[in-house]
Design an enzyme around this catalytic site. Sequence first.
Site, PDB file in Angstrom:
ATOM      1  N   LYS A   1     -22.178   9.673 -42.610  1.00  0.00           N
ATOM      2  CA  LYS A   1     -22.620   8.456 -43.290  1.00  0.00           C
ATOM      3  C   LYS A   1     -21.945   8.288 -44.652  1.00  0.00           C
ATOM      4  O   LYS A   1     -21.562   7.163 -45.019  1.00  0.00           O
ATOM      5  CB  LYS A   1     -24.144   8.456 -43.427  1.00  0.00           C
ATOM      6  CG  LYS A   1     -24.883   8.248 -42.110  1.00  0.00           C
ATOM      7  CD  LYS A   1     -24.504   6.921 -41.460  1.00  0.00           C
ATOM      8  CE  LYS A   1     -25.314   6.639 -40.212  1.00  0.00           C
ATOM      9  NZ  LYS A   1     -24.944   5.347 -39.587  1.00  0.00           N
TER      10      LYS A   1
ATOM     11  N   TYR B   1     -25.194  14.821 -40.477  1.00  0.00           N
ATOM     12  CA  TYR B   1     -25.432  13.382 -40.486  1.00  0.00           C
ATOM     13  C   TYR B   1     -24.921  12.754 -41.780  1.00  0.00           C
ATOM     14  O   TYR B   1     -24.242  11.722 -41.758  1.00  0.00           O
ATOM     15  CB  TYR B   1     -26.924  13.120 -40.320  1.00  0.00           C
ATOM     16  CG  TYR B   1     -27.303  11.662 -40.206  1.00  0.00           C
ATOM     17  CD1 TYR B   1     -26.983  10.935 -39.061  1.00  0.00           C
ATOM     18  CD2 TYR B   1     -27.995  11.016 -41.222  1.00  0.00           C
ATOM     19  CE1 TYR B   1     -27.345   9.599 -38.947  1.00  0.00           C
ATOM     20  CE2 TYR B   1     -28.362   9.683 -41.114  1.00  0.00           C
ATOM     21  CZ  TYR B   1     -28.034   8.973 -39.980  1.00  0.00           C
ATOM     22  OH  TYR B   1     -28.386   7.649 -39.875  1.00  0.00           O
TER      23      TYR B   1
END
Length: 239
Positions: free
Chosen positions: A158, A154
């Site tokens: 990001k 993740y």
Amino acid sequence: MTRPLADRAAVVTGASRGIGLATARVLAGAGARVLLLARSAGRLQEIARSLGGGALAIPCDLRDADAVAGAAEEIARSLGGAPDVLVNNAGAFGLAPIEQTGLHDFATMLDVNLVAPFVLVRALLPAMRASRRGHVVTIGSIADRVTFPENAAYAAGKFGMRAVHQVLRAETHGSGIRATLVSPGPVDTELWDPVDPDAREGFTPRARMLLPEAVAAAVLYAVTQPPAVNVDELRLSRA
């Protein structure tokens, strides 16, 4: 009732739930025609009908770069050019130690969190440049600047989108195109359902998370500033 986005068009990805749905509702309430992207065709159609104002459902699997490119073409055909606002919100989330993170899971999170928004920006930017207007809003996360255990896949997406945002901001400065990164702390959405943060030490309980509507309000704030004002970045946390 003030409608600061009347006669404007906004694209929102991940619009079938959570932050994306809240953002679509807020932008529609401000007068925008909203184009909704997500995988769930039936759900999108229901939302489009509820929003009114010419809202359009564009089913799209954001894990598939070709499908995203096709959606960008449909957006351009529907609007006769680029949208006034693009909100890259769709996200894939999962937690696992690095050695337990499968290559497929890692690639999927990058496809949704990094590749798909890049493809949309790349496809729509030329028309924005030609019209000398447009606002690209990237929904980031505290994980775009702070690292946490079990967060490699993740965070990679990001952190990457934070870099894309900063490059976009540098390349479009003075062009009439604006770019904003909205980076909230934990937000109470369905993405947390498999994790059950209330039962895990060190995680923010869902009752103390931000609501999706708070993030949507930040998006509306950014895109309704005067044309000469760019909101480079907004960091949101629970008060």
